[in-house]
Write an enzyme that holds these catalytic residues in place. Structure first.
Site, PDB file in Angstrom:
ATOM      1  N   LYS A 169      -5.849  -7.105 -12.142  1.00 45.63           N
ATOM      2  CA  LYS A 169      -5.179  -5.933 -12.722  1.00 45.63           C
ATOM      3  C   LYS A 169      -3.815  -5.729 -12.064  1.00 45.63           C
ATOM      4  O   LYS A 169      -3.729  -5.374 -10.895  1.00 45.63           O
ATOM      5  CB  LYS A 169      -6.002  -4.661 -12.494  1.00 45.63           C
ATOM      6  CG  LYS A 169      -5.413  -3.473 -13.236  1.00 45.63           C
ATOM      7  CD  LYS A 169      -5.880  -2.132 -12.680  1.00 45.63           C
ATOM      8  CE  LYS A 169      -4.907  -1.528 -11.709  1.00 45.63           C
ATOM      9  NZ  LYS A 169      -3.625  -1.141 -12.265  1.00 45.63           N
ATOM     10  N   SER A 221      -0.792   1.016  -1.640  1.00 47.11           N
ATOM     11  CA  SER A 221      -0.496   2.062  -0.654  1.00 47.11           C
ATOM     12  C   SER A 221      -1.731   2.460   0.152  1.00 47.11           C
ATOM     13  O   SER A 221      -2.869   2.212  -0.275  1.00 47.11           O
ATOM     14  CB  SER A 221       0.055   3.288  -1.375  1.00 47.11           C
ATOM     15  OG  SER A 221      -0.944   3.805  -2.232  1.00 47.11           O
ATOM     16  N   ALA A 223      -2.820   5.493   0.662  1.00 45.92           N
ATOM     17  CA  ALA A 223      -3.584   6.544  -0.025  1.00 45.92           C
ATOM     18  C   ALA A 223      -4.547   5.930  -1.033  1.00 45.92           C
ATOM     19  O   ALA A 223      -5.734   6.291  -1.084  1.00 45.92           O
ATOM     20  CB  ALA A 223      -2.626   7.513  -0.715  1.00 45.92           C
ATOM     21  N   GLY A 225      -5.580   2.784  -1.064  1.00 43.17           N
ATOM     22  CA  GLY A 225      -6.516   1.937  -0.319  1.00 43.17           C
ATOM     23  C   GLY A 225      -7.733   2.720   0.156  1.00 43.17           C
ATOM     24  O   GLY A 225      -8.872   2.240   0.105  1.00 43.17           O
ATOM     25  N   GLU A 243      -4.672  -4.635   1.949  1.00 39.03           N
ATOM     26  CA  GLU A 243      -3.340  -4.901   2.524  1.00 39.03           C
ATOM     27  C   GLU A 243      -2.454  -3.745   2.097  1.00 39.03           C
ATOM     28  O   GLU A 243      -2.079  -3.642   0.937  1.00 39.03           O
ATOM     29  CB  GLU A 243      -2.802  -6.233   2.015  1.00 39.03           C
ATOM     30  CG  GLU A 243      -3.708  -7.368   2.438  1.00 39.03           C
ATOM     31  CD  GLU A 243      -3.062  -8.736   2.311  1.00 39.03           C
ATOM     32  OE1 GLU A 243      -1.823  -8.813   2.292  1.00 39.03           O
ATOM     33  OE2 GLU A 243      -3.811  -9.704   2.240  1.00 39.03           O
ATOM     34  N   CYS A 277       6.251  -4.466   1.887  1.00 42.19           N
ATOM     35  CA  CYS A 277       5.352  -3.870   2.882  1.00 42.19           C
ATOM     36  C   CYS A 277       5.876  -4.152   4.284  1.00 42.19           C
ATOM     37  O   CYS A 277       5.818  -3.310   5.161  1.00 42.19           O
ATOM     38  CB  CYS A 277       3.950  -4.413   2.700  1.00 42.19           C
ATOM     39  SG  CYS A 277       3.841  -6.202   2.800  1.00 42.19           S
ATOM     40  N   GLU A 374       6.502   5.927   5.165  1.00 34.59           N
ATOM     41  CA  GLU A 374       6.998   4.660   4.620  1.00 34.59           C
ATOM     42  C   GLU A 374       7.950   4.966   3.471  1.00 34.59           C
ATOM     43  O   GLU A 374       7.522   5.442   2.421  1.00 34.59           O
ATOM     44  CB  GLU A 374       5.817   3.825   4.108  1.00 34.59           C
ATOM     45  CG  GLU A 374       6.260   2.490   3.562  1.00 34.59           C
ATOM     46  CD  GLU A 374       5.161   1.683   2.887  1.00 34.59           C
ATOM     47  OE1 GLU A 374       4.362   2.254   2.140  1.00 34.59           O
ATOM     48  OE2 GLU A 374       5.130   0.473   3.121  1.00 34.59           O
TER      49      GLU A 374
HETATM   50  P1  NAD Z   1      -0.362   1.978  -5.292  1.00 33.42           P
HETATM   51  O1  NAD Z   1      -1.400   2.147  -4.247  1.00 33.42           O
HETATM   52  O2  NAD Z   1       0.167   3.177  -5.961  1.00 33.42           O
HETATM   53  O3  NAD Z   1      -0.912   1.037  -6.483  1.00 33.42           O
HETATM   54  C1  NAD Z   1      -1.425  -0.254  -6.228  1.00 33.42           C
HETATM   55  C2  NAD Z   1      -2.403  -0.617  -7.332  1.00 33.42           C
HETATM   56  O4  NAD Z   1      -3.541   0.241  -7.266  1.00 33.42           O
HETATM   57  C3  NAD Z   1      -1.849  -0.470  -8.745  1.00 33.42           C
HETATM   58  O5  NAD Z   1      -2.289  -1.563  -9.524  1.00 33.42           O
HETATM   59  C4  NAD Z   1      -2.477   0.831  -9.221  1.00 33.42           C
HETATM   60  O6  NAD Z   1      -2.603   0.933 -10.626  1.00 33.42           O
HETATM   61  C5  NAD Z   1      -3.834   0.741  -8.557  1.00 33.42           C
HETATM   62  N1  NAD Z   1      -4.553   2.028  -8.405  1.00 33.42           N
HETATM   63  C6  NAD Z   1      -4.042   3.275  -8.366  1.00 33.42           C
HETATM   64  N2  NAD Z   1      -5.026   4.183  -8.155  1.00 33.42           N
HETATM   65  C7  NAD Z   1      -6.174   3.479  -8.034  1.00 33.42           C
HETATM   66  C8  NAD Z   1      -7.531   3.835  -7.762  1.00 33.42           C
HETATM   67  N3  NAD Z   1      -7.902   5.108  -7.599  1.00 33.42           N
HETATM   68  N4  NAD Z   1      -8.440   2.855  -7.654  1.00 33.42           N
HETATM   69  C9  NAD Z   1      -8.080   1.564  -7.785  1.00 33.42           C
HETATM   70  N5  NAD Z   1      -6.822   1.153  -8.062  1.00 33.42           N
HETATM   71  C10 NAD Z   1      -5.872   2.104  -8.182  1.00 33.42           C
HETATM   72  O7  NAD Z   1       0.783   1.115  -4.608  1.00 33.42           O
HETATM   73  P2  NAD Z   1       2.209   0.740  -5.217  1.00 33.42           P
HETATM   74  O8  NAD Z   1       3.053   1.964  -5.225  1.00 33.42           O
HETATM   75  O9  NAD Z   1       2.017  -0.036  -6.478  1.00 33.42           O
HETATM   76  O10 NAD Z   1       2.759  -0.307  -4.131  1.00 33.42           O
HETATM   77  C11 NAD Z   1       3.498   0.048  -3.009  1.00 33.42           C
HETATM   78  C12 NAD Z   1       2.635   0.035  -1.765  1.00 33.42           C
HETATM   79  O11 NAD Z   1       2.037  -1.250  -1.595  1.00 33.42           O
HETATM   80  C13 NAD Z   1       3.447   0.271  -0.499  1.00 33.42           C
HETATM   81  O12 NAD Z   1       2.755   1.170   0.327  1.00 33.42           O
HETATM   82  C14 NAD Z   1       3.502  -1.100   0.149  1.00 33.42           C
HETATM   83  O13 NAD Z   1       3.703  -1.086   1.528  1.00 33.42           O
HETATM   84  C15 NAD Z   1       2.178  -1.661  -0.225  1.00 33.42           C
HETATM   85  N6  NAD Z   1       2.172  -3.121  -0.116  1.00 33.42           N
HETATM   86  C16 NAD Z   1       1.453  -3.723   0.892  1.00 33.42           C
HETATM   87  C17 NAD Z   1       1.477  -5.111   1.046  1.00 33.42           C
HETATM   88  C18 NAD Z   1       0.720  -5.800   2.171  1.00 33.42           C
HETATM   89  O14 NAD Z   1       0.559  -7.011   2.109  1.00 33.42           O
HETATM   90  N7  NAD Z   1       0.255  -5.100   3.194  1.00 33.42           N
HETATM   91  C19 NAD Z   1       2.244  -5.882   0.181  1.00 33.42           C
HETATM   92  C20 NAD Z   1       2.961  -5.239  -0.824  1.00 33.42           C
HETATM   93  C21 NAD Z   1       2.914  -3.861  -0.970  1.00 33.42           C
END
Ligand code: NAD
Length: 469
Positions: A169, A221, A223, A225, A243, A277, A374
């Site tokens: 997804k 993110s 939150a 996660g 991650e 990230c 962040e």
């Molecule tokens: P996000 O957490 O808003 O969304 C990530 C994914 O989760 C999306 O596909 C979203 O649709 C899905 N999602 C949202 N709510 C959900 C739920 N309740 N249950 C399951 N899935 C759900 O993150 P974002 O804004 O897309 O990405 C930015 C974040 O990702 C930043 O915090 C960044 O640091 C982090 N990131 C981490 C890494 C790493 O390797 N550590 C790499 C890239 C990005």
């Protein structure tokens, strides 16, 4: 408007009933529609993935490798189609999109080099005890919008190499290149092994609750996660790899050579417009260097060419979406209202699209959200320190623990300091970058587990101990 791509389930395109808009962040206008998956479509994808898993787990490792390297080659062969799609939906410069696709293929290939060999734990008159690994089953891969193809594929590749099947997804902000990846998978992988569904956050939640999914690989993110972990526990105790975000500090010691490190610090913080990230999210610089380093970084920020990723020579694209654009501007405004000073940038560009001028802020300290949270955008706070111990304590005083770096003319001293930092990865005189063979992930709230390398593969299998006669 771009013709819509479809979900891929069981190696076939599946028509959607509902669609959602996809916005080009460089123009802030809708340019495509993506299909919105229903719960029934998720159920179907999980069902076919289960059947594909039962066949795939029995495929000998050498044949699996051959099939997956064919998938990687097919991705690379479609670079000219995938890269513009990625630039249009994500915003990154076309050259960076091309690099992302190359890295996507290289991630799959890099993982094929590893072997999960069984281990003999005992071999004596009492018999043999052997530890080996079995795949988990159906893996749900949930990806963010900053490097959509790379991160979705990274999760999927670890699952497939180890004998699992996947339902992928993408983020609702960047679904298209991943849907196209589903079409490539349909041509090159056994049906049902690699299914793609796009939809909103709700679809992600359904996946974490689904009793037919055995493991979630999540990148996003902190939150979200935490929600994924809670929901995975409440359903079938599915395994999770998380991650998550970071607030990486770069500590610049008094003996660092400002002229040589400034360009590296700048790209460590601003590549992909800060939406990484592992970007440098705050600099702790020795007070003796603040003026020179501030001036050097401000000059680089003013020189950087910001624009639509299709414009020739563009180095930095827009922020990927409106909520993030507003959030980053809010952090900048707040920092400036508390006495911070913008040495460069400080505002949005006066053009359509979600563009923010690369911003360097001084005169702020801990307690300011731009420093503590962040930012995930093109703005970097510079903070000063007097003693190294103080810099280490401040670098560690965060709920995040993804990466950190130390910059010095004396790399050995820098390494000693780096080993006092609470982070999943530390660098000396560089910052950022990950490779298929090297584990990557975070301490504290930056995640659970490590992705990539042998360590990453082990998080997509269950250990099994056999007592043999
Ligand atoms: P996000 O957490 O808003 O969304 C990530 C994914 O989760 C999306 O596909 C979203 O649709 C899905 N999602 C949202 N709510 C959900 C739920 N309740 N249950 C399951 N899935 C759900 O993150 P974002 O804004 O897309 O990405 C930015 C974040 O990702 C930043 O915090 C960044 O640091 C982090 N990131 C981490 C890494 C790493 O390797 N550590 C790499 C890239 C990005």
């Amino acid at each position: 408007m771009q013709a819509s791509l479809t979900h891929t389930i069981d190696g076939r395109p599946v028509e959607a009933v509902e669609f959602f808009d996809v916005i080009n962040p460089a123009t802030a206008s809708v340019f495509a529609q993506a299909p919105e998956a229903s719960r029934a479509q998720l159920d179907l994808a999980v069902e076919v993935a289960r059947r594909a898993f039962e066949r795939w787990r029995a495929v000998p490792t050498a044949s699996r490798r051959k099939i997956l390297s064919g998938f990687a080659a097919a991705i690379r062969a479609e670079t000219q189609i995938l890269a513009p799609l990625l630039t249009r939906e994500q915003g990154k410069p076309l050259a960076a999109a091309v690099r992302e696709i190359e890295s996507t293929a290289a991630r799959i290939e890099g993982l094929l080099a590893f072997e999960l060999t069984p281990e003999t734990l005992r071999d004596d008159e009492r018999g043999r005890v052997v530890l080996d690994y079995q795949p988990m089953g159906v893996v749900g891969a949930i990806a963010p919008w900053n490097s959509p193809l790379l991160l979705a594929t990274q999760i999927a590749a670890q699952a497939l190499v180890t004998g699992n099947s996947v339902v992928v997804k993408p983020s609702p902000f960047t679904p298209l290149a991943t849907l196209r990846l589903g079409e490539i998978a349909a041509r090159t992988l056994p049906p049902g092994l690699f299914n793609t569904l796009s939809g909103g956050n709700e679809l992600g939640r359904w996946m974490t609750e689904h009793a037919g999914i055995d493991k979630i690989g999540f990148v996003g993110s902190v939150a979200t996660g935490k929600r994924v972990l809670a929901s995975a526990a409440a359903s079938n105790l599915k395994r999770v790899s998380l991650e998550l975000g970071g607030n990486d500090a770069a500590i610049v010691l008094a003996d660092a050579d400002v002229d040589s490190i400034a360009p590296k610090l700048f790209s460590g913080a601003f590549a992909n417009s800060g939406q990484r990230c592992m970007a440098i999210k705050r600099v702790l610089v020795h007070e003796s260097l603040i003026d020179r380093l501030g001036a050097a970084l401000a000059q680089l920020a003013k020189q950087a060419k910001v624009g639509d990723g299709f414009e020739p020579g563009v180095e930095l694209g827009p922020v990927q979406n409106r909520p993030q654009f507003e959030r980053v501007l809010g952090l900048i405004d707040d920092a400036l209202s508390r006495g911070g000073r913008a040495l460069a940038g400080g505002a949005a560009l006066n053009r359509a699209g979600y563009f923010i001028a690369p911003t360097i802020v001084t005169g702020v300290a801990e307690g300011t959200p731009l420093v503590d949270e962040e930012q995930f955008g093109p703005v970097l706070p510079l903070l000063t320190f007097t003693h190294v111990d103080e810099a280490v304590a401040r670098a560690n005083a965060t709920r995040f623990g993804l990466g950190a770096s130390v910059w010095s003319g004396d790399p050995e001293r820098a390494a000693d300091i780096a080993h006092r930092l609470e982070a999943g990865t530390v660098w000396i005189n560089s910052h950022g970058g990950s490779l298929p063979e090297i584990p990557f992930g975070g301490c504290k709230e930056s995640g659970i587990g490590r992705g990539m390398g042998l360590m990453g593969l082990k998080s997509y299998v269950e250990p099994r101990v056999s007592y043999l006669p």
